[in-house]
Design a protein around this motif. Structure first.
Motif, PDB file in Angstrom:
ATOM      1  N   LEU A   1      -2.352  29.177 -47.028  1.00 27.47           N
ATOM      2  CA  LEU A   1      -2.011  27.874 -46.444  1.00 27.47           C
ATOM      3  C   LEU A   1      -3.225  26.951 -46.461  1.00 27.47           C
ATOM      4  O   LEU A   1      -3.110  25.762 -46.758  1.00 27.47           O
ATOM      5  CB  LEU A   1      -1.524  28.051 -44.995  1.00 27.47           C
ATOM      6  CG  LEU A   1      -0.132  28.644 -44.805  1.00 27.47           C
ATOM      7  CD1 LEU A   1       0.149  28.874 -43.324  1.00 27.47           C
ATOM      8  CD2 LEU A   1       0.917  27.704 -45.397  1.00 27.47           C
ATOM      9  N   GLY A   2      -4.398  27.508 -46.144  1.00 32.47           N
ATOM     10  CA  GLY A   2      -5.621  26.706 -46.075  1.00 32.47           C
ATOM     11  C   GLY A   2      -6.057  26.177 -47.434  1.00 32.47           C
ATOM     12  O   GLY A   2      -6.894  25.288 -47.517  1.00 32.47           O
ATOM     13  N   THR A   3      -5.532  26.761 -48.508  1.00 32.45           N
ATOM     14  CA  THR A   3      -5.832  26.253 -49.845  1.00 32.45           C
ATOM     15  C   THR A   3      -4.793  25.221 -50.267  1.00 32.45           C
ATOM     16  O   THR A   3      -5.139  24.156 -50.773  1.00 32.45           O
ATOM     17  CB  THR A   3      -5.846  27.415 -50.868  1.00 32.45           C
ATOM     18  OG1 THR A   3      -6.747  28.409 -50.390  1.00 32.45           O
ATOM     19  CG2 THR A   3      -6.298  26.941 -52.231  1.00 32.45           C
TER      20      THR A   3
ATOM     21  N   THR B   1     -15.138  33.070 -45.899  1.00 34.48           N
ATOM     22  CA  THR B   1     -15.977  33.288 -47.089  1.00 34.48           C
ATOM     23  C   THR B   1     -15.149  33.574 -48.328  1.00 34.48           C
ATOM     24  O   THR B   1     -15.657  33.486 -49.438  1.00 34.48           O
ATOM     25  CB  THR B   1     -16.974  34.432 -46.884  1.00 34.48           C
ATOM     26  OG1 THR B   1     -16.263  35.575 -46.463  1.00 34.48           O
ATOM     27  CG2 THR B   1     -18.027  34.070 -45.862  1.00 34.48           C
ATOM     28  N   PHE B   2     -13.874  33.941 -48.157  1.00 32.59           N
ATOM     29  CA  PHE B   2     -13.019  34.144 -49.331  1.00 32.59           C
ATOM     30  C   PHE B   2     -12.401  32.834 -49.798  1.00 32.59           C
ATOM     31  O   PHE B   2     -11.777  32.759 -50.846  1.00 32.59           O
ATOM     32  CB  PHE B   2     -11.895  35.142 -49.001  1.00 32.59           C
ATOM     33  CG  PHE B   2     -12.368  36.550 -48.918  1.00 32.59           C
ATOM     34  CD1 PHE B   2     -12.471  37.339 -50.057  1.00 32.59           C
ATOM     35  CD2 PHE B   2     -12.757  37.098 -47.704  1.00 32.59           C
ATOM     36  CE1 PHE B   2     -12.927  38.641 -49.981  1.00 32.59           C
ATOM     37  CE2 PHE B   2     -13.215  38.399 -47.621  1.00 32.59           C
ATOM     38  CZ  PHE B   2     -13.303  39.174 -48.766  1.00 32.59           C
ATOM     39  N   HIS B   3     -12.581  31.785 -48.977  1.00 39.44           N
ATOM     40  CA  HIS B   3     -11.871  30.538 -49.199  1.00 39.44           C
ATOM     41  C   HIS B   3     -12.284  29.837 -50.487  1.00 39.44           C
ATOM     42  O   HIS B   3     -11.439  29.431 -51.288  1.00 39.44           O
ATOM     43  CB  HIS B   3     -12.128  29.620 -47.998  1.00 39.44           C
ATOM     44  CG  HIS B   3     -11.118  28.557 -47.837  1.00 39.44           C
ATOM     45  ND1 HIS B   3     -11.279  27.314 -48.374  1.00 39.44           N
ATOM     46  CD2 HIS B   3      -9.912  28.554 -47.235  1.00 39.44           C
ATOM     47  CE1 HIS B   3     -10.229  26.595 -48.085  1.00 39.44           C
ATOM     48  NE2 HIS B   3      -9.380  27.320 -47.394  1.00 39.44           N
TER      49      HIS B   3
ATOM     50  N   MET C   1      -9.703  34.255 -36.931  1.00 36.17           N
ATOM     51  CA  MET C   1      -9.457  34.598 -38.329  1.00 36.17           C
ATOM     52  C   MET C   1      -8.450  33.640 -38.956  1.00 36.17           C
ATOM     53  O   MET C   1      -8.610  33.219 -40.101  1.00 36.17           O
ATOM     54  CB  MET C   1      -8.973  36.051 -38.434  1.00 36.17           C
ATOM     55  CG  MET C   1     -10.105  37.036 -38.181  1.00 36.17           C
ATOM     56  SD  MET C   1      -9.567  38.753 -38.134  1.00 36.17           S
ATOM     57  CE  MET C   1      -9.411  39.120 -39.879  1.00 36.17           C
ATOM     58  N   VAL C   2      -7.416  33.267 -38.213  1.00 38.05           N
ATOM     59  CA  VAL C   2      -6.458  32.276 -38.695  1.00 38.05           C
ATOM     60  C   VAL C   2      -7.182  30.954 -38.946  1.00 38.05           C
ATOM     61  O   VAL C   2      -7.007  30.309 -39.987  1.00 38.05           O
ATOM     62  CB  VAL C   2      -5.322  32.075 -37.662  1.00 38.05           C
ATOM     63  CG1 VAL C   2      -4.456  30.884 -38.032  1.00 38.05           C
ATOM     64  CG2 VAL C   2      -4.476  33.333 -37.563  1.00 38.05           C
ATOM     65  N   PHE C   3      -8.038  30.589 -37.997  1.00 34.50           N
ATOM     66  CA  PHE C   3      -8.818  29.353 -38.130  1.00 34.50           C
ATOM     67  C   PHE C   3      -9.698  29.390 -39.376  1.00 34.50           C
ATOM     68  O   PHE C   3      -9.760  28.428 -40.145  1.00 34.50           O
ATOM     69  CB  PHE C   3      -9.672  29.160 -36.871  1.00 34.50           C
ATOM     70  CG  PHE C   3     -10.654  28.037 -36.968  1.00 34.50           C
ATOM     71  CD1 PHE C   3     -10.240  26.722 -36.816  1.00 34.50           C
ATOM     72  CD2 PHE C   3     -11.993  28.287 -37.215  1.00 34.50           C
ATOM     73  CE1 PHE C   3     -11.140  25.679 -36.910  1.00 34.50           C
ATOM     74  CE2 PHE C   3     -12.909  27.250 -37.312  1.00 34.50           C
ATOM     75  CZ  PHE C   3     -12.470  25.949 -37.164  1.00 34.50           C
ATOM     76  N   GLY C   4     -10.380  30.545 -39.585  1.00 30.61           N
ATOM     77  CA  GLY C   4     -11.280  30.678 -40.741  1.00 30.61           C
ATOM     78  C   GLY C   4     -10.552  30.487 -42.055  1.00 30.61           C
ATOM     79  O   GLY C   4     -11.063  29.847 -42.969  1.00 30.61           O
ATOM     80  N   GLY C   5      -9.334  31.024 -42.143  1.00 31.72           N
ATOM     81  CA  GLY C   5      -8.576  30.890 -43.379  1.00 31.72           C
ATOM     82  C   GLY C   5      -8.062  29.490 -43.589  1.00 31.72           C
ATOM     83  O   GLY C   5      -8.092  28.963 -44.697  1.00 31.72           O
ATOM     84  N   LEU C   6      -7.609  28.848 -42.524  1.00 33.67           N
ATOM     85  CA  LEU C   6      -6.988  27.536 -42.667  1.00 33.67           C
ATOM     86  C   LEU C   6      -7.989  26.391 -42.753  1.00 33.67           C
ATOM     87  O   LEU C   6      -7.830  25.468 -43.544  1.00 33.67           O
ATOM     88  CB  LEU C   6      -6.021  27.288 -41.509  1.00 33.67           C
ATOM     89  CG  LEU C   6      -4.567  27.586 -41.880  1.00 33.67           C
ATOM     90  CD1 LEU C   6      -3.759  27.957 -40.684  1.00 33.67           C
ATOM     91  CD2 LEU C   6      -3.951  26.405 -42.611  1.00 33.67           C
ATOM     92  N   ALA C   7      -9.031  26.463 -41.947  1.00 35.80           N
ATOM     93  CA  ALA C   7     -10.002  25.362 -41.968  1.00 35.80           C
ATOM     94  C   ALA C   7     -10.923  25.494 -43.178  1.00 35.80           C
ATOM     95  O   ALA C   7     -11.522  24.517 -43.618  1.00 35.80           O
ATOM     96  CB  ALA C   7     -10.801  25.332 -40.676  1.00 35.80           C
ATOM     97  N   GLY C   8     -11.022  26.709 -43.705  1.00 33.97           N
ATOM     98  CA  GLY C   8     -11.744  26.894 -44.963  1.00 33.97           C
ATOM     99  C   GLY C   8     -13.236  26.709 -44.883  1.00 33.97           C
ATOM    100  O   GLY C   8     -13.898  27.470 -44.199  1.00 33.97           O
TER     101      GLY C   8
END
Lengths: 135, 259
Positions: free
Chosen positions: B119-121, B236-238, B204-211
């Motif tokens: 989603l963050g991408t 870091t995977f973003h 973790m949700v924040f990290g993925g979405l905010a990128g």
């Protein structure tokens, strides 16, 4: 010895970045794919291994935790080296698309986090209000 | 010894030891910020949030004086900040924070992190492309590059270079990403309560979405120090994920839609 902790950290960092580069090359991408994330997983695994065998000495721990504690100062330095001028001057497209993408993401984060809270996937493991750190 | 000599002496010592100077300087900034947070805002605003804002303000000053792109570190006296705040030290200290990760907590949200990453991408990309389209951009290459910049400021130029965008468009996409990182840094603590950012899974949700790693890590640091490793682990995977999708799936989708 303190250096053992720092060396372990350094080895995890290097191996993680190498794996990330390898992954990137394998799938034909021009950026490191998750190298830092892989390094974090390696460090977690390595510390778990050492702890289970009871050989994670307090001195060695210092060599890792010092760098973890240096994290916020490093972030301040990161902020101080951003290209703020270009960000301020870049005109409406950059500003509006950045603002709208952040707002959109924050909204989705708020929704997901409310859902997982209700579904009891997330447990407020620490009470943020008590740290005195929260704005 | 005249005053001028003393000034020269200090200047020489500072310029000869850039990294050490950076440590001392950042220490002063953090000290003053903590003091201001405690006494001026009564502890309502975290010292680290003020310190990050101060860093950005100083970066603006540096950029205004030198006209270059690396903030305060373009001044010789502060060149050590480029090393201290560069990718190497940033990533090294982020990896070190993994020593504070509670494995059980992280395991519970692994799949959530992945969904957030997707989603963050896609969401920022769609937002970026829509805004560019609204401003009259019609070229699929330009649209894709600007959209990729809304993912992170590294995904933008890498995608642009891969699909052959002009340097003007690439600069615009970098600017989009930099603005995004700064907004995330500044507004994460402000919206932390709204986003329910008070547990490892939420981070973790924040990290993925905010990128954007700089934005996520600084934003979480200013919100609650203990959330940093969880958010960073996903964030870091973003960039890698964005660089994977940008020139391929996302570009093809834009091309199919707009040409």
């Amino acid at each position: 010895m303190v250096i053992l902790g720092t060396a372990l950290l350094a080895v995890c960092y290097l191996v993680g970045l190498m794996v990330g580069e390898g992954l990137a090359a394998a799938i034909g991408v021009k950026a490191n794919v998750g190298g830092v994330g892989i390094a974090m997983l390696l460090l977690i695994a390595a510390l778990h291994f050492l702890q289970q065998r009871g050989i994670y000495a307090p001195e060695m721990r210092k060599g890792v935790t010092f760098w973890a504690a240096m994290y916020i100062p490093v972030v301040v330095a990161v902020a101080a080296t951003q290209n703020v001028i270009i960000a301020v001057r870049s005109g409406p497209i950059a500003l509006i698309s950045a603002v709208s993408s952040v707002l959109l993401c924050f909204l989705v984060i708020a929704v997901i986090n409310r859902v997982i809270e209700k579904a009891h996937i997330a447990n407020a493991a620490f009470d943020v209000a008590n740290t005195g750190d929260e704005p | 010894m005249s005053t001028l000599d003393v000034v020269h002496l200090i200047d020489k010592a500072i310029i000869d030891a850039p990294l050490v100077t950076a440590f001392a300087f950042v220490g002063c900034v953090v000290l003053v910020s903590n003091f201001l947070g405690k006494h001026l805002t009564g502890g309502r605003v975290a010292g680290s949030a003020i310190a990050v804002l101060a860093g950005l303000a100083l970066a603006w000053v540096g950029g205004a004086i030198t006209g270059k792109s690396k903030g305060l570190s373009d001044l010789a006296e502060f060149s050590g900040l480029a090393l201290m705040g560069g990718a190497m030290m940033r990533d090294f200290t982020i990896v070190a924070t993994a020593s504070e990760v509670n494995v059980e907590e992280a395991k519970k949200a692994g799949w959530l992190g992945f969904i957030a990453l997707v989603l963050g991408t896609v969401l920022p990309f769609v937002a970026g492309v829509s805004i560019a389209y609204a401003f009259g951009v019609r070229d699929p290459i330009a649209l894709t590059t600007i959209g990729a910049g809304a993912i992170t400021y590294i995904v933008g130029p890498i995608t642009g270079a891969a699909i052959g965008a002009s340097s003007e468009i690439i600069a615009l996409s970098i600017a989009t990403g930099v603005v995004k990182a700064i907004i995330v840094m500044v507004f994460t603590p402000v919206f932390a309560r709204f986003m329910r950012l008070n547990n490892p899974q939420a981070a973790m949700v924040f990290g993925g979405l905010a990128g954007t790693v700089s934005g996520v890590s600084a934003g979480l640091a200013a919100t609650d120090r203990r959330l940093v490793p969880y958010g960073s682990l996903v964030a870091t995977f973003h960039t890698g994920f964005g660089c994977l999708l940008g020139p391929s799936v996302l570009y093809l989708a834009v091309k199919a839609l707009f040409s």
